[in-house]
Design a protein around this motif. Structure first.
Motif, PDB file in Angstrom:
ATOM      1  N   ARG A 195     -15.213 -61.068 -14.003  1.00  0.00           N
ATOM      2  CA  ARG A 195     -14.419 -60.340 -13.196  1.00  0.00           C
ATOM      3  C   ARG A 195     -15.552 -59.433 -12.987  1.00  0.00           C
ATOM      4  O   ARG A 195     -16.543 -58.468 -14.250  1.00  0.00           O
ATOM      5  CB  ARG A 195     -13.303 -59.285 -13.733  1.00  0.00           C
ATOM      6  N   SER A 196     -16.340 -58.554 -12.223  1.00  0.00           N
ATOM      7  CA  SER A 196     -17.559 -57.375 -11.906  1.00  0.00           C
ATOM      8  C   SER A 196     -17.348 -56.417 -11.944  1.00  0.00           C
ATOM      9  O   SER A 196     -16.649 -56.092 -11.564  1.00  0.00           O
ATOM     10  CB  SER A 196     -18.253 -57.717 -10.282  1.00  0.00           C
ATOM     11  N   GLN A 197     -17.571 -55.448 -12.742  1.00  0.00           N
ATOM     12  CA  GLN A 197     -17.539 -54.145 -13.199  1.00  0.00           C
ATOM     13  C   GLN A 197     -18.694 -53.552 -12.387  1.00  0.00           C
ATOM     14  O   GLN A 197     -18.649 -52.192 -11.962  1.00  0.00           O
ATOM     15  CB  GLN A 197     -17.845 -53.993 -14.190  1.00  0.00           C
ATOM     16  N   ASP A 198     -18.993 -53.970 -11.159  1.00  0.00           N
ATOM     17  CA  ASP A 198     -19.546 -53.641  -9.965  1.00  0.00           C
ATOM     18  C   ASP A 198     -18.718 -53.019  -9.131  1.00  0.00           C
ATOM     19  O   ASP A 198     -20.174 -53.235  -7.915  1.00  0.00           O
ATOM     20  CB  ASP A 198     -21.126 -54.635 -10.039  1.00  0.00           C
ATOM     21  N   ASN A 199     -17.642 -53.836  -8.627  1.00  0.00           N
ATOM     22  CA  ASN A 199     -17.019 -53.519  -7.300  1.00  0.00           C
ATOM     23  C   ASN A 199     -16.253 -52.833  -7.514  1.00  0.00           C
ATOM     24  O   ASN A 199     -15.123 -52.311  -7.858  1.00  0.00           O
ATOM     25  CB  ASN A 199     -16.132 -55.207  -6.792  1.00  0.00           C
ATOM     26  N   LEU A 200     -16.179 -51.677  -7.182  1.00  0.00           N
ATOM     27  CA  LEU A 200     -16.148 -50.213  -6.799  1.00  0.00           C
ATOM     28  C   LEU A 200     -15.944 -48.768  -6.502  1.00  0.00           C
ATOM     29  O   LEU A 200     -17.652 -49.281  -6.271  1.00  0.00           O
ATOM     30  CB  LEU A 200     -15.320 -49.812  -8.812  1.00  0.00           C
ATOM     31  N   MET A 201     -15.870 -47.788  -5.931  1.00  0.00           N
ATOM     32  CA  MET A 201     -16.266 -46.533  -5.718  1.00  0.00           C
ATOM     33  C   MET A 201     -14.552 -45.391  -6.113  1.00  0.00           C
ATOM     34  O   MET A 201     -13.613 -45.648  -6.286  1.00  0.00           O
ATOM     35  CB  MET A 201     -15.383 -46.911  -3.431  1.00  0.00           C
ATOM     36  N   ILE A 202     -15.690 -44.767  -6.951  1.00  0.00           N
ATOM     37  CA  ILE A 202     -15.060 -43.464  -7.100  1.00  0.00           C
ATOM     38  C   ILE A 202     -14.106 -42.205  -6.569  1.00  0.00           C
ATOM     39  O   ILE A 202     -16.280 -42.019  -5.632  1.00  0.00           O
ATOM     40  CB  ILE A 202     -15.421 -43.438  -8.772  1.00  0.00           C
ATOM     41  N   ILE A 203     -13.955 -41.917  -5.868  1.00  0.00           N
ATOM     42  CA  ILE A 203     -14.118 -40.799  -5.388  1.00  0.00           C
ATOM     43  C   ILE A 203     -13.293 -39.244  -6.182  1.00  0.00           C
ATOM     44  O   ILE A 203     -12.248 -39.527  -7.167  1.00  0.00           O
ATOM     45  CB  ILE A 203     -12.536 -40.934  -3.967  1.00  0.00           C
ATOM     46  N   PRO A 204     -12.970 -38.208  -5.756  1.00  0.00           N
ATOM     47  CA  PRO A 204     -12.610 -37.343  -6.679  1.00  0.00           C
ATOM     48  C   PRO A 204     -10.695 -37.413  -6.655  1.00  0.00           C
ATOM     49  O   PRO A 204     -10.402 -38.169  -5.689  1.00  0.00           O
ATOM     50  CB  PRO A 204     -12.915 -35.677  -5.786  1.00  0.00           C
ATOM     51  N   LEU A 205     -10.297 -36.955  -8.053  1.00  0.00           N
ATOM     52  CA  LEU A 205      -8.927 -37.504  -7.573  1.00  0.00           C
ATOM     53  C   LEU A 205      -7.914 -36.524  -6.784  1.00  0.00           C
ATOM     54  O   LEU A 205      -7.054 -36.858  -5.671  1.00  0.00           O
ATOM     55  CB  LEU A 205      -8.494 -36.813  -9.373  1.00  0.00           C
ATOM     56  N   THR A 206      -8.583 -35.634  -6.272  1.00  0.00           N
ATOM     57  CA  THR A 206      -8.178 -33.902  -5.354  1.00  0.00           C
ATOM     58  C   THR A 206      -8.187 -34.664  -3.325  1.00  0.00           C
ATOM     59  O   THR A 206      -6.595 -34.414  -2.708  1.00  0.00           O
ATOM     60  CB  THR A 206      -8.390 -32.961  -5.044  1.00  0.00           C
ATOM     61  N   SER A 207      -8.972 -35.817  -3.616  1.00  0.00           N
ATOM     62  CA  SER A 207      -9.088 -36.453  -1.816  1.00  0.00           C
ATOM     63  C   SER A 207      -8.240 -37.493  -2.292  1.00  0.00           C
ATOM     64  O   SER A 207      -7.602 -37.419  -1.213  1.00  0.00           O
ATOM     65  CB  SER A 207     -10.892 -36.954  -1.930  1.00  0.00           C
ATOM     66  N   TYR A 208      -8.375 -38.740  -3.419  1.00  0.00           N
ATOM     67  CA  TYR A 208      -7.097 -39.526  -2.997  1.00  0.00           C
ATOM     68  C   TYR A 208      -5.530 -38.443  -3.158  1.00  0.00           C
ATOM     69  O   TYR A 208      -4.997 -39.419  -2.068  1.00  0.00           O
ATOM     70  CB  TYR A 208      -7.411 -40.108  -4.846  1.00  0.00           C
ATOM     71  N   MET A 209      -5.765 -37.885  -3.879  1.00  0.00           N
ATOM     72  CA  MET A 209      -4.468 -37.125  -3.228  1.00  0.00           C
ATOM     73  C   MET A 209      -3.522 -36.778  -2.151  1.00  0.00           C
ATOM     74  O   MET A 209      -2.940 -37.085  -2.004  1.00  0.00           O
ATOM     75  CB  MET A 209      -3.326 -35.752  -4.941  1.00  0.00           C
ATOM     76  N   LYS A 210      -5.020 -36.344  -1.593  1.00  0.00           N
ATOM     77  CA  LYS A 210      -4.609 -35.587  -0.070  1.00  0.00           C
ATOM     78  C   LYS A 210      -4.871 -36.443   0.565  1.00  0.00           C
ATOM     79  O   LYS A 210      -3.614 -36.846   1.223  1.00  0.00           O
ATOM     80  CB  LYS A 210      -5.794 -34.763   0.105  1.00  0.00           C
ATOM     81  N   TYR A 211      -5.492 -37.925   0.364  1.00  0.00           N
ATOM     82  CA  TYR A 211      -5.406 -38.805   1.666  1.00  0.00           C
ATOM     83  C   TYR A 211      -4.766 -39.988   1.322  1.00  0.00           C
ATOM     84  O   TYR A 211      -4.314 -40.978   2.312  1.00  0.00           O
ATOM     85  CB  TYR A 211      -6.489 -39.074   2.094  1.00  0.00           C
ATOM     86  N   HIS A 212      -4.975 -40.328  -0.074  1.00  0.00           N
ATOM     87  CA  HIS A 212      -3.871 -41.723   0.329  1.00  0.00           C
ATOM     88  C   HIS A 212      -2.722 -42.061  -0.926  1.00  0.00           C
ATOM     89  O   HIS A 212      -1.959 -42.751  -1.441  1.00  0.00           O
ATOM     90  CB  HIS A 212      -5.277 -42.712  -1.196  1.00  0.00           C
ATOM     91  N   SER A 213      -1.823 -41.030  -1.744  1.00  0.00           N
ATOM     92  CA  SER A 213      -1.256 -40.652  -2.691  1.00  0.00           C
ATOM     93  C   SER A 213      -0.049 -41.691  -2.028  1.00  0.00           C
ATOM     94  O   SER A 213       0.854 -41.483  -2.818  1.00  0.00           O
ATOM     95  CB  SER A 213      -0.803 -39.068  -3.034  1.00  0.00           C
ATOM     96  N   SER A 214       0.642 -41.593  -0.934  1.00  0.00           N
ATOM     97  CA  SER A 214       1.262 -42.197   0.312  1.00  0.00           C
ATOM     98  C   SER A 214       1.499 -43.404  -0.704  1.00  0.00           C
ATOM     99  O   SER A 214       2.327 -44.012   0.143  1.00  0.00           O
ATOM    100  CB  SER A 214       1.683 -41.324   1.548  1.00  0.00           C
ATOM    101  N   LEU A 215       0.221 -44.081  -0.927  1.00  0.00           N
ATOM    102  CA  LEU A 215       0.717 -44.845  -0.824  1.00  0.00           C
ATOM    103  C   LEU A 215       1.121 -46.036  -1.768  1.00  0.00           C
ATOM    104  O   LEU A 215       1.962 -46.691  -2.114  1.00  0.00           O
ATOM    105  CB  LEU A 215      -1.108 -46.125  -1.129  1.00  0.00           C
ATOM    106  N   TRP A 216       1.286 -44.975  -3.096  1.00  0.00           N
ATOM    107  CA  TRP A 216       2.392 -44.967  -3.863  1.00  0.00           C
ATOM    108  C   TRP A 216       3.490 -44.846  -4.277  1.00  0.00           C
ATOM    109  O   TRP A 216       4.936 -44.121  -5.086  1.00  0.00           O
ATOM    110  CB  TRP A 216       1.449 -44.207  -5.151  1.00  0.00           C
ATOM    111  N   GLU A 217       3.879 -43.695  -2.890  1.00  0.00           N
ATOM    112  CA  GLU A 217       5.534 -43.883  -2.612  1.00  0.00           C
ATOM    113  C   GLU A 217       6.137 -45.015  -3.169  1.00  0.00           C
ATOM    114  O   GLU A 217       6.112 -45.719  -1.922  1.00  0.00           O
ATOM    115  CB  GLU A 217       5.379 -42.608  -1.376  1.00  0.00           C
TER     116      GLU A 217
END
Length: 86
Positions: free
Chosen positions: A64-86
Motif C-alpha cells: 500500500r502506498s504511503q504517499d497517497n495522502l492529503m493532510i489539512i488542519p483538523l479545524t478545517s476538517y471539522m468546519k467543512y467535513h465533519s458532517s460526513l461522520w454524523e
C-alpha cells in the motif's frame, strides 16, 4: 512527517482554520503532473485548499502506498467535513 518542499501545517493554520494542505507524491502525480504544486489549489469535497507543503516520499508498505495522502488542519476538517461522520 518530513516535508520535502514548502512547509508543514502550523499552529497558526490550525488556530485560524486556514484552508491549507500538505500532499503526498501520489496526489502530485495525479493532479499536478510536471507542475510544482506549492501555492496551487486542490479540492476536497467541494472545498479548496492551498498546497503549502509536499510530504517526503515514503514508498509502499505491505503493498500500500504511503504517499497517497492529503493532510489539512483538523479545524478545517471539522468546519467543512465533519458532517460526513454524523
Amino acid at each position: 512527517l518530513d516535508i520535502s518542499e514548502g512547509r508543514p501545517i502550523t499552529e497558526l493554520d490550525v488556530n485560524s482554520t486556514r484552508n491549507v494542505a500538505v500532499i503526498g507524491k501520489d496526489i502530485i502525480v495525479k493532479i499536478f503532473p510536471n507542475t510544482n504544486p506549492i501555492g496551487k489549489k486542490v479540492t476536497l469535497q467541494g472545498q479548496k485548499y492551498e498546497v503549502v507543503g509536499i510530504i517526503k516520499e515514503r514508498g509502499a508498505m505491505l503493498g500500500r502506498s504511503q504517499d497517497n495522502l492529503m493532510i489539512i488542519p483538523l479545524t478545517s476538517y471539522m468546519k467543512y467535513h465533519s458532517s460526513l461522520w454524523e
